[in-house]
Design a protein around this motif. Structure first.
Motif, PDB file in Angstrom:
ATOM      1  N   GLU A   1       0.825  -1.203   0.000  1.00  0.00           N
ATOM      2  CA  GLU A   1       0.000   0.000   0.000  1.00  0.00           C
ATOM      3  C   GLU A   1       0.862   1.258   0.000  1.00  0.00           C
ATOM      4  OE1 GLU A   1      -2.314  -3.403   1.080  1.00  0.00           O
ATOM      5  OE2 GLU A   1      -0.448  -2.638   1.942  1.00  0.00           O
ATOM      6  N   GLY A   2       1.973   1.221   0.758  1.00  0.00           N
ATOM      7  CA  GLY A   2       2.869   2.366   0.779  1.00  0.00           C
ATOM      8  C   GLY A   2       3.488   2.632  -0.582  1.00  0.00           C
ATOM      9  N   TRP A   3       3.940   1.557  -1.236  1.00  0.00           N
ATOM     10  CA  TRP A   3       4.508   1.705  -2.589  1.00  0.00           C
ATOM     11  C   TRP A   3       3.438   2.156  -3.575  1.00  0.00           C
ATOM     12  CZ3 TRP A   3       2.863  -0.894  -6.940  1.00  0.00           C
ATOM     13  CH2 TRP A   3       3.588  -0.619  -8.110  1.00  0.00           C
ATOM     14  N   GLN A   4       2.247   1.572  -3.501  1.00  0.00           N
ATOM     15  CA  GLN A   4       1.181   1.878  -4.458  1.00  0.00           C
ATOM     16  C   GLN A   4       0.808   3.355  -4.415  1.00  0.00           C
ATOM     17  OE1 GLN A   4      -2.823   0.377  -3.608  1.00  0.00           O
ATOM     18  NE2 GLN A   4      -2.943  -0.364  -5.727  1.00  0.00           N
ATOM     19  N   ALA A   5       0.696   3.916  -3.215  1.00  0.00           N
ATOM     20  CA  ALA A   5       0.340   5.327  -3.088  1.00  0.00           C
ATOM     21  C   ALA A   5       1.411   6.210  -3.727  1.00  0.00           C
ATOM     22  CB  ALA A   5       0.161   5.686  -1.616  1.00  0.00           C
ATOM     23  N   ALA A   6       2.681   5.884  -3.456  1.00  0.00           N
ATOM     24  CA  ALA A   6       3.769   6.679  -4.033  1.00  0.00           C
ATOM     25  C   ALA A   6       3.817   6.518  -5.548  1.00  0.00           C
ATOM     26  CB  ALA A   6       5.101   6.255  -3.413  1.00  0.00           C
ATOM     27  N   ALA A   7       3.593   5.293  -6.023  1.00  0.00           N
ATOM     28  CA  ALA A   7       3.653   5.040  -7.463  1.00  0.00           C
ATOM     29  C   ALA A   7       2.578   5.808  -8.216  1.00  0.00           C
ATOM     30  CB  ALA A   7       3.520   3.535  -7.724  1.00  0.00           C
ATOM     31  N   ARG A   8       1.402   5.943  -7.634  1.00  0.00           N
ATOM     32  CA  ARG A   8       0.335   6.703  -8.289  1.00  0.00           C
ATOM     33  C   ARG A   8       0.717   8.179  -8.439  1.00  0.00           C
ATOM     34  NH1 ARG A   8      -5.098   4.408  -5.227  1.00  0.00           N
ATOM     35  NH2 ARG A   8      -5.286   2.451  -6.385  1.00  0.00           N
ATOM     36  N   VAL A   9       1.344   8.722  -7.384  1.00  0.00           N
ATOM     37  CA  VAL A   9       1.782  10.124  -7.452  1.00  0.00           C
ATOM     38  C   VAL A   9       2.859  10.283  -8.528  1.00  0.00           C
ATOM     39  CG1 VAL A   9       2.938  11.979  -6.201  1.00  0.00           C
ATOM     40  CG2 VAL A   9       1.200  10.585  -5.042  1.00  0.00           C
ATOM     41  N   LEU A  10       3.808   9.352  -8.575  1.00  0.00           N
ATOM     42  CA  LEU A  10       4.899   9.434  -9.551  1.00  0.00           C
ATOM     43  C   LEU A  10       4.371   9.316 -10.975  1.00  0.00           C
ATOM     44  CD1 LEU A  10       7.489   7.206  -7.665  1.00  0.00           C
ATOM     45  CD2 LEU A  10       7.602   9.686  -7.961  1.00  0.00           C
TER      46      LEU A  10
ATOM     47  N   TYR B   1       8.078  -0.470  -9.896  1.00  0.00           N
ATOM     48  CA  TYR B   1       7.743   0.775 -10.589  1.00  0.00           C
ATOM     49  C   TYR B   1       8.169   0.730 -12.052  1.00  0.00           C
ATOM     50  CZ  TYR B   1       6.918   5.689 -11.532  1.00  0.00           C
ATOM     51  OH  TYR B   1       6.443   6.859 -12.070  1.00  0.00           O
ATOM     52  N   ALA B   2       9.286   0.084 -12.338  1.00  0.00           N
ATOM     53  CA  ALA B   2       9.728  -0.033 -13.722  1.00  0.00           C
ATOM     54  C   ALA B   2       8.704  -0.802 -14.555  1.00  0.00           C
ATOM     55  CB  ALA B   2      11.091  -0.722 -13.786  1.00  0.00           C
ATOM     56  N   VAL B   3       8.202  -1.905 -14.000  1.00  0.00           N
ATOM     57  CA  VAL B   3       7.204  -2.704 -14.727  1.00  0.00           C
ATOM     58  C   VAL B   3       5.899  -1.930 -14.836  1.00  0.00           C
ATOM     59  CG1 VAL B   3       5.842  -4.825 -14.696  1.00  0.00           C
ATOM     60  CG2 VAL B   3       8.273  -4.897 -14.089  1.00  0.00           C
ATOM     61  N   LEU B   4       5.501  -1.271 -13.765  1.00  0.00           N
ATOM     62  CA  LEU B   4       4.270  -0.479 -13.795  1.00  0.00           C
ATOM     63  C   LEU B   4       4.355   0.614 -14.870  1.00  0.00           C
ATOM     64  CD1 LEU B   4       1.545   0.450 -12.644  1.00  0.00           C
ATOM     65  CD2 LEU B   4       2.817   1.806 -10.962  1.00  0.00           C
ATOM     66  N   TRP B   5       5.458   1.327 -14.906  1.00  0.00           N
ATOM     67  CA  TRP B   5       5.634   2.392 -15.901  1.00  0.00           C
ATOM     68  C   TRP B   5       5.489   1.845 -17.315  1.00  0.00           C
ATOM     69  CZ3 TRP B   5       6.348   7.657 -15.945  1.00  0.00           C
ATOM     70  CH2 TRP B   5       6.802   8.216 -17.156  1.00  0.00           C
ATOM     71  N   ARG B   6       6.106   0.709 -17.562  1.00  0.00           N
ATOM     72  CA  ARG B   6       6.073   0.134 -18.906  1.00  0.00           C
ATOM     73  C   ARG B   6       4.690  -0.415 -19.255  1.00  0.00           C
ATOM     74  NH1 ARG B   6      10.762  -3.952 -19.716  1.00  0.00           N
ATOM     75  NH2 ARG B   6       9.919  -3.836 -21.837  1.00  0.00           N
ATOM     76  N   LEU B   7       3.978  -0.933 -18.267  1.00  0.00           N
ATOM     77  CA  LEU B   7       2.611  -1.390 -18.522  1.00  0.00           C
ATOM     78  C   LEU B   7       1.722  -0.221 -18.948  1.00  0.00           C
ATOM     79  CD1 LEU B   7       2.039  -3.846 -15.525  1.00  0.00           C
ATOM     80  CD2 LEU B   7       1.945  -4.472 -17.946  1.00  0.00           C
ATOM     81  N   VAL B   8       1.944   0.914 -18.322  1.00  0.00           N
ATOM     82  CA  VAL B   8       1.127   2.099 -18.610  1.00  0.00           C
ATOM     83  C   VAL B   8       1.544   2.773 -19.908  1.00  0.00           C
ATOM     84  CG1 VAL B   8       0.502   4.408 -17.799  1.00  0.00           C
ATOM     85  CG2 VAL B   8       0.574   2.485 -16.188  1.00  0.00           C
ATOM     86  N   HIS B   9       2.848   2.861 -20.154  1.00  0.00           N
ATOM     87  CA  HIS B   9       3.354   3.675 -21.270  1.00  0.00           C
ATOM     88  C   HIS B   9       3.800   2.864 -22.491  1.00  0.00           C
ATOM     89  CE1 HIS B   9       3.261   7.508 -19.118  1.00  0.00           C
ATOM     90  NE2 HIS B   9       3.672   6.841 -18.046  1.00  0.00           N
ATOM     91  N   GLU B  10       3.986   1.556 -22.341  1.00  0.00           N
ATOM     92  CA  GLU B  10       4.445   0.749 -23.475  1.00  0.00           C
ATOM     93  C   GLU B  10       3.413  -0.285 -23.912  1.00  0.00           C
ATOM     94  OE1 GLU B  10       8.326  -0.925 -22.812  1.00  0.00           O
ATOM     95  OE2 GLU B  10       9.165   0.965 -22.092  1.00  0.00           O
ATOM     96  N   SER B  11       3.129  -1.260 -23.031  1.00  0.00           N
ATOM     97  CA  SER B  11       2.211  -2.330 -23.435  1.00  0.00           C
ATOM     98  C   SER B  11       1.562  -2.983 -22.220  1.00  0.00           C
ATOM     99  CB  SER B  11       2.970  -3.407 -24.220  1.00  0.00           C
ATOM    100  OG  SER B  11       2.148  -4.540 -24.447  1.00  0.00           O
ATOM    101  N   ARG B  12       0.250  -3.121 -22.278  1.00  0.00           N
ATOM    102  CA  ARG B  12      -0.469  -3.847 -21.223  1.00  0.00           C
ATOM    103  C   ARG B  12      -0.187  -5.341 -21.271  1.00  0.00           C
ATOM    104  NH1 ARG B  12      -4.841  -2.243 -18.404  1.00  0.00           N
ATOM    105  NH2 ARG B  12      -5.895  -4.227 -18.819  1.00  0.00           N
ATOM    106  N   GLU B  13       0.426  -5.806 -22.351  1.00  0.00           N
ATOM    107  CA  GLU B  13       0.733  -7.237 -22.499  1.00  0.00           C
ATOM    108  C   GLU B  13       2.161  -7.563 -22.071  1.00  0.00           C
ATOM    109  OE1 GLU B  13      -1.788  -9.119 -23.298  1.00  0.00           O
ATOM    110  OE2 GLU B  13      -2.999  -7.288 -23.529  1.00  0.00           O
ATOM    111  N   LEU B  14       2.828  -6.631 -21.407  1.00  0.00           N
ATOM    112  CA  LEU B  14       4.233  -6.813 -21.049  1.00  0.00           C
ATOM    113  C   LEU B  14       4.478  -8.081 -20.240  1.00  0.00           C
ATOM    114  CD1 LEU B  14       7.165  -5.744 -20.840  1.00  0.00           C
ATOM    115  CD2 LEU B  14       6.439  -4.470 -18.794  1.00  0.00           C
TER     116      LEU B  14
END
Length: 327
Positions: free
Chosen positions: A10-19, A74-87
């Motif tokens: 939960e702590g990471w998720q909140a920060a990741a959403r802001v980033l 966060y690296a995987v999350l960023w790529r899922l959002v900005h590159e491919s949902r099928e990553l």
């Protein structure tokens, strides 16, 4: 950019959403964890959507001991959002491989901790054992189970959900644990999964009223998300703690056919090495029945979002129940 978080998903998720909202790339972030980290107020959910599979793996990865897990997530999350949902389907991708490796590490750590808890429980003679009356019938067991405090699950569940059915039942079906509706109503398989089970039983000619239906764990294990109570697979210590109730039921009924619904029940009855999809539909000999068999849990049918896959899974469940009916 230094980001300090509590070492939780939960702590990471909140920060990741802001980033993500601020467009901060993974290489620009240095993660640090601290138990007294300030609470980060995340933007409302619903902006960037990611596959449910990622959230499941992310929760597992967050429990790993490696401090690099936050940057990998966060690296995987960023790529899922900005590159491919099928990553995540690309198992050769370096980031995906690191993510899966961390999740596997966390699972191993959790299993080791759970096994230690189970061994301690067995050595101390704890769990439900002190609450199970000797020489009792099913009605007496049901009354006694209402007072069980053999594991922590009783603290949050509405009530114990004991087995239902005749004491001379030819067939006993064992599920995993009560769901939300079962917890509220006090009876097993009376929610959506129960409707699937009832339909399949009717199609193979098994009268639900003549079948004894119970669960390996008698209290509802869940996590709260908003106003919803989400099923949480019971841990090994909880299964071990509740085992005396299941054994008492089976010793009284002595079923001709013992059916395990789902992987948790199958492992509780057939052992931790049992693999459901590989060994379902086969009869095994156990101390409770010479004809013990495992099949899918009805909830597996409900979890499928694809109509074709749902029909396939339902067919597997129905075919295995047909073997039970014929046995």
């Amino acid at each position: 950019m230094l980001v300090t978080i509590a070492p939780t998903f939960e702590g990471w998720q909140a920060a990741a959403r802001v980033l993500l909202r601020d467009g901060i790339r993974p290489h620009e972030v240095e993660w640090r964890e601290a138990t007294d980290a300030p609470v980060i107020v995340a933007p409302p959910a619903g902006g960037a959507r990611v596959p449910r599979q990622f959230l499941d793996v992310a929760r597992q990865t967050a429990a790993a001991a490696d401090p690099a897990r936050w940057s990998v997530l966060y690296a995987v999350l960023w790529r899922l959002v900005h590159e491919s949902r099928e990553l995540l389907a690309d198992t050769r991708d370096a980031d995906v491989r690191r993510l899966n490796g961390l999740a596997a590490q966390a699972r191993r750590q959790a299993q080791q901790a759970e096994m230690q808890d189970v061994l301690a429980l067995e050595q101390q003679g704890g769990g439900a054992t002190p609450f199970v009356p000797t020489g009792a019938g099913l009605d007496e067991l049901r009354v006694a189970a209402a007072r069980c405090e053999g594991c922590e699950l009783f603290r949050r569940a509405t009530q114990v959900v004991f087995g239902r059915g005749p004491s001379d039942a030819r067939v006993v079906l064992v599920g995993e644990q009560p769901g939300d509706q079962e917890d509220l109503k006090g009876a097993p398989f009376v929610g959506p999964a129960g409707e699937v089970l009832d339909r399949a039983l009717a199609e193979v000619g098994l009268d639900r009223r003549q079948v004894y239906v119970t669960n390996a764990v008698k209290h509802f294990s869940f996590v709260e998300r908003g106003k919803r109570r989400i099923h949480q697979t019971p841990r090994l210590p909880e299964i071990a703690a509740c085992r005396p109730w299941l054994e008492a039921e089976l010793e009284i009924i002595k079923p001709r056919i013992l059916g395990c619904l789902g992987a948790t029940a199958a492992r509780a009855i057939l052992g931790p090495e049992f693999r459901l999809l590989r060994q379902r539909g086969q009869f095994f000999t156990t101390r409770w029945s010479a004809r013990t068999i495992a099949t899918l849990h009805p909830s597996a049918v409900l979890r499928s979002q694809d109509d074709t896959e749902q029909a396939r899974l339902y067919g597997m469940l129905r075919d295995d129940l047909r073997l039970i009916a014929a046995g």
